[in-house]
Scaffold this active site. Sequence first.
Site, mmCIF file in Angstrom:
data_model
loop_
_atom_site.group_PDB
_atom_site.id
_atom_site.type_symbol
_atom_site.label_atom_id
_atom_site.label_comp_id
_atom_site.label_asym_id
_atom_site.label_seq_id
_atom_site.Cartn_x
_atom_site.Cartn_y
_atom_site.Cartn_z
ATOM 1 N N ASP A 156 0.440 -1.137 0.324
ATOM 2 C CA ASP A 156 -0.331 0.142 0.268
ATOM 3 C C ASP A 156 1.205 1.045 0.162
ATOM 4 O O ASP A 156 1.881 1.362 0.862
ATOM 5 C CB ASP A 156 -0.704 0.396 1.431
ATOM 6 C CG ASP A 156 -1.592 1.273 1.532
ATOM 7 O OD1 ASP A 156 -2.807 1.527 0.438
ATOM 8 O OD2 ASP A 156 -1.795 1.445 2.137
ATOM 9 N N GLU A 240 -1.291 -1.205 -5.611
ATOM 10 C CA GLU A 240 -2.483 -0.727 -6.281
ATOM 11 C C GLU A 240 -1.700 0.379 -7.576
ATOM 12 O O GLU A 240 -0.832 0.836 -7.445
ATOM 13 C CB GLU A 240 -2.503 1.050 -5.116
ATOM 14 C CG GLU A 240 -3.782 0.522 -4.403
ATOM 15 C CD GLU A 240 -4.164 1.484 -3.927
ATOM 16 O OE1 GLU A 240 -5.551 1.689 -3.104
ATOM 17 O OE2 GLU A 240 -3.314 1.895 -2.658
ATOM 18 N N CYS A 293 -12.685 -5.211 5.194
ATOM 19 C CA CYS A 293 -11.614 -6.092 6.503
ATOM 20 C C CYS A 293 -11.271 -7.079 6.003
ATOM 21 O O CYS A 293 -11.543 -7.717 5.357
ATOM 22 C CB CYS A 293 -12.796 -6.509 7.349
ATOM 23 S SG CYS A 293 -12.252 -7.521 8.386
ATOM 24 N N CYS A 296 -12.720 -10.750 7.443
ATOM 25 C CA CYS A 296 -14.146 -11.169 6.508
ATOM 26 C C CYS A 296 -15.059 -10.514 5.941
ATOM 27 O O CYS A 296 -16.227 -11.361 4.770
ATOM 28 C CB CYS A 296 -15.386 -11.121 7.848
ATOM 29 S SG CYS A 296 -15.358 -9.136 8.062
ATOM 30 N N CYS A 312 -13.679 -3.776 12.814
ATOM 31 C CA CYS A 312 -14.447 -4.351 12.412
ATOM 32 C C CYS A 312 -15.611 -4.392 12.601
ATOM 33 O O CYS A 312 -15.789 -5.288 14.280
ATOM 34 C CB CYS A 312 -14.308 -5.450 11.434
ATOM 35 S SG CYS A 312 -15.269 -6.002 10.238
ATOM 36 N N ASP A 322 -3.704 0.651 7.061
ATOM 37 C CA ASP A 322 -2.679 0.268 6.348
ATOM 38 C C ASP A 322 -2.243 -0.709 5.623
ATOM 39 O O ASP A 322 -2.260 -1.500 4.426
ATOM 40 C CB ASP A 322 -1.381 1.430 6.407
ATOM 41 C CG ASP A 322 -1.340 2.686 6.240
ATOM 42 O OD1 ASP A 322 -2.332 2.848 5.680
ATOM 43 O OD2 ASP A 322 -0.765 3.751 7.279
#
Length: 355
Positions: A156, A240, A293, A296, A312, A322
């Site tokens: 990230d 990204e 998250c 999950c 979460c 991050d």
Amino acid sequence: MRFVYNSVLRWRTDAFFKEQQAVGYTQASARLTAIKTLPETAFLNEVSSVPLQQCLRHQQAAFKSFFEGRAKYPAFKSKKHRQSAEFTRSAFRYRDGTLFLAKCDEPLAIRWSRPLPCEPSTVTISKDCAGRYFVSCLCEFEPEALPVTPKTIGIDLGLKDLFVTSEGERVGNPRHTARYAARLAKAQRRLSRKTLGSKNRAKARLKVTRIHAKIADCRTDRLHKLSRRLINENQVVCIESLAVKNLIRNPRLSKAIADAGWGEFVRQLEYKGGWAGRQVVGIDRWYPSSKRCSRCGNTVASLPMQIRSWTCPECGTAHDRDVNAAVNIKAAGLAVLALGENVSGIGQVPLSCSR
Ligand SMILES: [Zn+2]
């Protein structure tokens, strides 16, 4: 080089505007031969003719782009900018780490940054605006793939930290500009007080460009070390894909982003990955990597930038913003590789799949 480029360009421009004549490379080259016979430009005969012709070839390419509507009219070259001379194979000799240029008896005194893998096909000598000379050699070689490793990583990119990995490692961003900012400001103040066109002004300008060059060097050196390490250690690097140019238009963020060098970092990862047989996978930047998250899969509605850690509401996992994003990027990248393309309609775009 600059002299030849500019004088031929002036001649071409005159031919174009006064006589509506387009000049081709052959005529430009003939013009060069004519210039060389003049007594006041006899110095041109003391250097190899190859780089002189080479610069006319570049000028020809510039004219071609102009006539095809891809570029502006070729500009005159300034003494203040980077200068370069290109030597093709007939104009240099390379033997056991020594480089001889045509019409020079002495070999070039070079401090090599790395050994050459083979004999170069083109050698370019350049002088940057900080007055430093560089030799770059164009070599063709077969890249050697690194032994395969099972490790994969998600990354990230950020401003405070250059990047955070899915393993929780944070690589800080040493804001090089900030470190040199005071020295740079002082040098720029001095420059602004010098008379235009004076020798002292030229000296002061060189000082400013030297500091800029120093900042740039620190930055690229660091990015090279980091990208090298990521490629050596991991088989797949997920990152990204950035529209860095769009982000840079935001003036509040632009200086910090340019400083972080994201674009350059991604470029290095891609070519080093390509050479080493590693995969670099780009994830669409609209993928909600921060808000999802990683345990999950629940996606929260909003997560303002200032919130660095969150829990979460579905599964109760505490997340570092991050690291969680990096884990999601890794998962999305692996899904891209496994399925080949679109995952759940999000539209991930691989930056490159070199192998
Ligand atoms: Zn959860």
